[in-house]
Design a protein around this motif. Structure first.
Motif, mmCIF file in Angstrom:
data_model
loop_
_atom_site.group_PDB
_atom_site.id
_atom_site.type_symbol
_atom_site.label_atom_id
_atom_site.label_comp_id
_atom_site.label_asym_id
_atom_site.label_seq_id
_atom_site.Cartn_x
_atom_site.Cartn_y
_atom_site.Cartn_z
ATOM 1 N N THR A 89 0.806 -1.209 0.000
ATOM 2 C CA THR A 89 0.000 0.000 0.000
ATOM 3 C C THR A 89 0.847 1.271 0.000
ATOM 4 O OG1 THR A 89 -0.224 -0.448 2.346
ATOM 5 C CG2 THR A 89 -2.128 -0.888 0.956
ATOM 6 N N GLY A 90 2.146 1.121 0.066
ATOM 7 C CA GLY A 90 3.052 2.246 -0.122
ATOM 8 C C GLY A 90 3.071 3.242 1.027
ATOM 9 N N GLY A 91 3.893 4.273 0.891
ATOM 10 C CA GLY A 91 3.905 5.356 1.861
ATOM 11 C C GLY A 91 4.859 5.104 3.014
ATOM 12 N N THR A 92 5.513 6.155 3.478
ATOM 13 C CA THR A 92 6.396 5.986 4.620
ATOM 14 C C THR A 92 5.966 6.850 5.790
ATOM 15 O OG1 THR A 92 7.849 7.655 3.678
ATOM 16 C CG2 THR A 92 8.434 5.350 3.301
ATOM 17 N N VAL A 110 1.399 -1.492 8.471
ATOM 18 C CA VAL A 110 1.393 -2.633 7.554
ATOM 19 C C VAL A 110 2.833 -3.027 7.236
ATOM 20 C CG1 VAL A 110 0.896 -3.381 5.190
ATOM 21 C CG2 VAL A 110 -0.868 -2.223 6.526
ATOM 22 N N ARG A 111 3.661 -2.025 6.933
ATOM 23 C CA ARG A 111 5.051 -2.319 6.586
ATOM 24 C C ARG A 111 5.766 -2.987 7.763
ATOM 25 N NH1 ARG A 111 7.125 2.701 5.909
ATOM 26 N NH2 ARG A 111 7.728 2.649 8.081
ATOM 27 N N GLU A 144 -3.651 7.580 6.576
ATOM 28 C CA GLU A 144 -3.132 6.531 5.697
ATOM 29 C C GLU A 144 -1.679 6.203 6.022
ATOM 30 O OE1 GLU A 144 -5.915 4.869 4.671
ATOM 31 O OE2 GLU A 144 -4.368 4.205 3.267
ATOM 32 N N ARG A 172 -1.533 3.827 8.880
ATOM 33 C CA ARG A 172 -1.890 2.489 8.426
ATOM 34 C C ARG A 172 -0.723 1.857 7.655
ATOM 35 N NH1 ARG A 172 -6.918 0.353 7.605
ATOM 36 N NH2 ARG A 172 -7.898 2.387 7.793
ATOM 37 N N ASN A 173 -0.129 2.620 6.741
ATOM 38 C CA ASN A 173 0.938 2.077 5.898
ATOM 39 C C ASN A 173 2.193 1.739 6.704
ATOM 40 O OD1 ASN A 173 -0.734 2.363 3.725
ATOM 41 N ND2 ASN A 173 0.091 4.357 3.126
ATOM 42 N N THR A 174 2.502 2.607 7.668
ATOM 43 C CA THR A 174 3.665 2.335 8.526
ATOM 44 C C THR A 174 3.464 1.024 9.275
ATOM 45 O OG1 THR A 174 4.142 4.676 8.808
ATOM 46 C CG2 THR A 174 5.008 3.201 10.484
#
Lengths: 344, 110
Positions: free
Chosen positions: A20-23, A61-62, A54, A57-59
């Motif tokens: 889902t990307g993003g940092t 998930v990663r 978001e 969430r992305n952090t």
């Protein structure tokens, strides 16, 4: 076992964050729902269906995916010794430990799925090299003493890192970590005990234990990630209550706990600069070769290819079992007309 | 993302077009006298396998004497967006608590 949330400093295309990307390193993102930061600041937990930025969430998930991947890849170095464990007792212990690692992976994949991703996609990302696992598992287990050293040092470092995650702001991750930490303490003790037996055995056994500690000490220190000055995701993760202590703080805590344990083992930690600093109230230790860490993360460790190839092969060769289970379930359902879960 | 108490998005109960087995929510009764408590979720092809996987995953150290597995898709959950209005009716009825009432000095067992 353990997964950390850091990549190589220079983006090399393989350090992409996840499906889902993003940092998310900017403070207070525009999509932060009202009251979100207040919940975190009052030490309340964020739950799956709450609105969340978001980037939060992305952090997660990663980080959770990388952690889950580390658990299941971490089965390989130790699984290597199950058939050659020196006694039935050690074999039973090691099997239970490796089974725990599988369980830890499953707790964590389940926690990641509450954030709206599919486990199958996460596994794809691991297999394609888009998501990482802890670099520590790219080192080989050359002797039986390595199993002891992994339990003592690698699981010890993992515990130092994971205990604060039991208070992570995201509820499902925190709950999974409580379960993981409860089980992890047996892992560290069995490793310490195995090393203690060797270090109090014959000269050759003691030398084997020392050799394993020599090889695992520095990689274990690297598990805490780059020093605070170079840590990429730290600041935002701290603000969001995902991370509670800095890499350097946790590393220092681990060193301080471990040095007296090494004395009890009668083994030496391979660092000539290691000494007690009365002024700081901590042990000083030597410079860590982070160039080595980043090389291993980039894929150039001793076992990167072997670990991933094995993982992909196991997944592909197990496909027929998963398909057969689905076919059997469908057949039973058709014959019975309906199936419902049993209620005790 | 609706209809699941734990927020899991998987469509349990049927495989649909998904590549993974359906998702099940797992509840464990840790000992007699206590109710089943949600412990997490897992993937399994059917209810029977979900029970077996649940045993292996969540009760390796005798954490339970009974297990429930429920297809995640079968759970209907209240929405966190409506949290305030949904639970609001209970907020102003403090007379439902015993501490609301005044008891004269010296009266016991009340």
């Amino acid at each position: 076992m353990y997964g950390n949330d850091f990549g190589v400093p220079a983006r090399d295309g393989r350090d992409t964050p996840g499906p889902t990307g993003g940092t998310g390193t900017t403070p207070a993102p525009p999509d932060e729902p009202p009251g979100f930061q207040e919940l975190i600041d009052t030490d309340a937990r964020i739950e799956p269906r709450d609105a969340m930025p978001e980037a939060y969430r992305n952090t997660l998930v990663r980080q959770i995916a990388q952690h889950a991947h580390s658990e299941i890849i971490g089965m390989q170095p130790e699984g290597n010794w199950i058939s050659r464990a020196p006694s039935l007792r050690r074999k039973a212990i090691l099997m239970a430990k490796v089974q725990d690692e599988a369980g830890h992976g499953l707790y964590l994949y389940a926690a990641a799925e509450t954030l709206g991703v599919d486990r199958a996609d996460l596994l794809d990302a691991l297999h394609a090299g888009r998501q990482k696992y802890s670099s520590i598992f790219n080192y080989p287990t050359l002797t039986w003493a390595d199993v002891g050293a992994i339990g003592w040092l690698v699981d010890g470092a993992a515990i130092a890192n994971q205990v604060p995650l039991c208070r992570c702001s995201y509820g499902p991750y925190a709950r999974a970590m409580i379960r993981v930490c409860k089980e992890e303490s047996f892992h560290q003790r069995q490793g310490f005990e195995a090393l203690h037996t060797l270090s109090h055995g014959t000269e050759a056994q003691k030398a084997m234990a020392q050799d394993a500690v020599n090889r695992w000490w520095w990689p274990s220190l690297m598990m805490f990630g780059p020093s605070d000055a170079d840590s990429t995701h730290s600041e935002q993760s701290m603000r969001w209550g995902i991370k509670r202590f800095s890499n350097d703080e946790l590393r220092q805590r681990f060193v301080d706990m471990t040095v007296p344990q090494a004395d009890a083992l009668g083994l030496t930690l391979p660092d000539p600069d290691l000494c007690w600093n009365d002024e700081r109230g901590h042990y000083d230790f030597g410079e860590i070769d982070f160039a080595e860490l980043f090389e291993v993360i980039r894929g150039n460790g001793p076992c990167n290819k072997q670990r991933l190839d094995h993982r992909v092969r196991a997944h592909e060769e197990g496909a027929w079992v998963r398909e057969a289970a689905v076919a059997y379930a469908r057949k039973k359902q058709e014959r019975a007309g309906s199936t419902t879960g049993a209620v005790a | 993302m609706s209809g699941v108490s734990t927020g899991s998005t998987g469509g349990g109960g049927s495989t649909g077009g998904r590549r993974d087995w359906p998702l099940w929510e797992v509840f464990v009764r840790s000992r007699r006298g206590l109710s089943h408590v949600h412990v997490g979720s897992l993937h399994a092809p059917d209810a029977e396998m979900a029970l077996r996987n649940g045993r292996d995953l969540y009760t390796r150290r005798q954490e339970g004497v009974s297990l429930w597995v429920v297809p995640a898709s079968a759970i209907t959950a209240s929405s966190p967006d409506e949290k305030d209005s949904f639970f609001d009716p209970a907020a102003d009825k403090i007379y439902r608590h015993p501490t609301f009432y005044e008891v004269p000095e010296g009266v016991e067992h009340l």
